[in-house]
Design an enzyme around this catalytic site. Structure first.
Site, mmCIF file in Angstrom:
data_model
loop_
_atom_site.group_PDB
_atom_site.id
_atom_site.type_symbol
_atom_site.label_atom_id
_atom_site.label_comp_id
_atom_site.label_asym_id
_atom_site.label_seq_id
_atom_site.Cartn_x
_atom_site.Cartn_y
_atom_site.Cartn_z
ATOM 1 N N LEU A 234 0.849 -1.202 0.000
ATOM 2 C CA LEU A 234 0.000 0.000 0.000
ATOM 3 C C LEU A 234 0.886 1.254 0.000
ATOM 4 C CD1 LEU A 234 -3.159 0.329 0.064
ATOM 5 C CD2 LEU A 234 -2.899 0.980 2.463
ATOM 6 N N GLY A 235 1.760 1.319 -1.001
ATOM 7 C CA GLY A 235 2.582 2.528 -1.194
ATOM 8 C C GLY A 235 1.786 3.516 -2.033
ATOM 9 N N ARG A 236 2.518 4.344 -2.777
ATOM 10 C CA ARG A 236 1.829 5.367 -3.584
ATOM 11 C C ARG A 236 0.861 4.726 -4.576
ATOM 12 N NH1 ARG A 236 7.215 6.548 -4.137
ATOM 13 N NH2 ARG A 236 7.988 8.430 -3.114
ATOM 14 N N ILE A 237 1.372 3.737 -5.325
ATOM 15 C CA ILE A 237 0.540 3.138 -6.373
ATOM 16 C C ILE A 237 -0.544 2.261 -5.761
ATOM 17 C CG2 ILE A 237 0.577 1.578 -8.372
ATOM 18 C CD1 ILE A 237 3.410 2.741 -9.004
ATOM 19 N N ILE B 294 1.077 -5.013 -11.784
ATOM 20 C CA ILE B 294 1.571 -3.828 -12.504
ATOM 21 C C ILE B 294 2.927 -3.404 -11.928
ATOM 22 C CG2 ILE B 294 -0.587 -2.836 -13.394
ATOM 23 C CD1 ILE B 294 0.900 -1.931 -9.986
ATOM 24 N N ARG C 79 6.424 -5.640 -10.828
ATOM 25 C CA ARG C 79 7.555 -6.259 -11.512
ATOM 26 C C ARG C 79 7.279 -7.756 -11.638
ATOM 27 N NH1 ARG C 79 8.902 -1.856 -12.946
ATOM 28 N NH2 ARG C 79 10.852 -0.771 -12.524
ATOM 29 N N ASP D 48 0.908 -6.681 -16.650
ATOM 30 C CA ASP D 48 1.610 -5.657 -17.418
ATOM 31 C C ASP D 48 3.111 -5.873 -17.370
ATOM 32 O OD1 ASP D 48 1.818 -3.195 -18.898
ATOM 33 O OD2 ASP D 48 2.430 -2.176 -17.057
ATOM 34 N N GLU E 123 11.171 -9.547 -19.591
ATOM 35 C CA GLU E 123 10.638 -8.673 -20.643
ATOM 36 C C GLU E 123 11.684 -8.406 -21.725
ATOM 37 O OE1 GLU E 123 9.202 -5.189 -18.610
ATOM 38 O OE2 GLU E 123 7.885 -6.381 -17.348
ATOM 39 N N HIS F 297 4.104 -3.823 -20.512
ATOM 40 C CA HIS F 297 4.703 -2.894 -19.536
ATOM 41 C C HIS F 297 4.399 -1.435 -19.922
ATOM 42 C CE1 HIS F 297 8.153 -2.405 -16.417
ATOM 43 N NE2 HIS F 297 7.319 -1.371 -16.361
HETATM 44 C C1 8YV Z 1 8.605 2.291 -17.240
HETATM 45 C C2 8YV Z 1 8.633 1.463 -14.799
HETATM 46 O O1 8YV Z 1 8.337 1.207 -18.036
HETATM 47 O O2 8YV Z 1 8.605 3.428 -13.518
HETATM 48 C C3 8YV Z 1 8.992 2.267 -13.618
HETATM 49 O O3 8YV Z 1 9.671 1.728 -12.733
HETATM 50 O O4 8YV Z 1 8.850 0.313 -14.861
HETATM 51 C C4 8YV Z 1 7.920 2.119 -15.945
HETATM 52 O O5 8YV Z 1 7.345 3.313 -15.600
HETATM 53 C C5 8YV Z 1 10.027 2.596 -17.422
HETATM 54 O O6 8YV Z 1 10.738 2.971 -16.317
HETATM 55 C C6 8YV Z 1 10.167 3.617 -18.518
HETATM 56 O O7 8YV Z 1 11.471 3.979 -18.700
#
Ligand code: 8YV
Length: 312
Positions: A152-155, A229, A231, A255, A260, A278
């Site tokens: 439950l951080g920012r995102i 969303i 890693r 995502d 990747e 991603h």
């Molecule tokens: C981007 C991300 O794909 O912010 C991150 O950590 O994985 C994504 O926002 C990436 O960093 C774009 O350069």
């Protein structure tokens, strides 16, 4: 500032690139086979590296840049940068938090809808001209459910804000309880066991690598949906693929992936999976804001001002 030499490892939005090119002497990351020759000729004098969150910089490359002073990440994640090694070498690291939070949270919700309401499949039904003859299979309700958030951080908090509009309940896990009205579970398995949809929104680290393992996937169960969303490394991907293929897990919206841009072949044909390459932060607005913040960090570094968003 004009003569400052910089190594760029990731592509950037054209407007960000234009400013970077104007202010610095920019070298684009050499292809792996050309790296050695490039390093011999150009490594000396490189003061900054610009890289993506998903890319970071490996220690072997950083160690070959004797004049490196800053790694400016165009992203929020710094899991691909060895912070301890950077600190030991006196290299600063910056990232781009906050500016991408809303877009990433939006995508998490979109992926949930794509899995539960089967939006890609029902759209294909229309595009393929099948509507006059048949109806697509019924979907599943996405609102009023038990939502779990890992981190439950920012995102994670922004995902919770959006979910609050859907009714249902929200619970979360993380290393410690936060000041939050949502229910806290210290154990991710316990959270999964009481969740219909589990959102992975934690940062990748040695602690969270493989956190979503077979036992968590099983606790989520054959009706449960996993959305990632954050890693790919946070989920045991082979276990996830096996569980989805055998219907031990209800569905997944992904995502991010372990390797990747390679996506496990088996996922491509599974109907209970929604996939994205991603793109959590990939909107014009957010990429521009990320680029600006990354440039501000570089400017601050080279003019000796405090770094706006320093990691170390
Ligand atoms: C981007 C991300 O794909 O912010 C991150 O950590 O994985 C994504 O926002 C990436 O960093 C774009 O350069």
């Amino acid at each position: 500032m004009m003569s400052m030499k910089l190594l760029q490892l990731c592509p950037l939005l054209a407007s960000t690139q234009a400013v970077l090119d104007e202010r610095y002497v920019v070298h684009r990351g050499p292809e792996p086979q050309a790296r050695e020759a490039w390093l011999r000729e150009h490594a000396a004098g490189v003061r900054a590296v610009v890289t993506g969150g998903h890319l970071g910089i490996d220690n072997a490359l950083a160690a070959r840049l004797p004049d490196l002073g800053i790694v400016a990440i165009n992203g929020v994640g710094y899991d691909r940068v060895d912070l301890a090694a950077m600190q030991a070498a006196g290299v600063r690291v910056t990232n781009t938090p906050d500016v991408l939070t809303d877009d990433v949270a939006d995508l998490a919700i979109a992926l949930m809808f794509n899995v539960m309401r089967r939006l890609p499949a029902v759209e294909r039904h229309v595009r393929d001209g099948l509507w006059p003859q048949s109806q697509p299979p019924l979907a599943r309700r996405a609102s009023g459910l038990r939502y779990g958030i890992v981190g439950l951080g920012r995102i994670g908090a922004a995902i919770a804000t959006r979910l609050a509009g859907f009714g249902g309940s929200i619970a979360y896990t993380g290393p410690r309880p936060k000041q939050s009205a949502h229910a806290y579970h210290a154990d991710v398995r316990a959270l999964a066991a009481v969740s219909d949809v589990l959102f992975v929104a934690t940062s990748a680290s040695v602690e969270t690598r493989g956190l979503i393992d077979r036992s968590v996937i099983e606790a989520l169960g054959p009706r449960g949906v996993l959305v990632n969303i954050a890693r790919g490394a946070i989920i045991d991907e082979p276990e996830l693929v096996a569980a989805l293929a055998r219907n031990r897990l209800g569905g997944a919206g992904l995502d991010v992936f372990a390797d990747e841009p390679n996506v496990p072949e088996a996922l491509l044909s599974l109907p209970n999976v929604a996939l994205a390459p991603h793109v959590g932060s990939a909107t014009e607005e957010t990429r521009a804001a990320m680029g600006n913040l990354m440039l501000e960090n570089l400017d601050a570094f080279f003019s000796g001002r405090p770094l706006p968003t320093a990691v170390v």
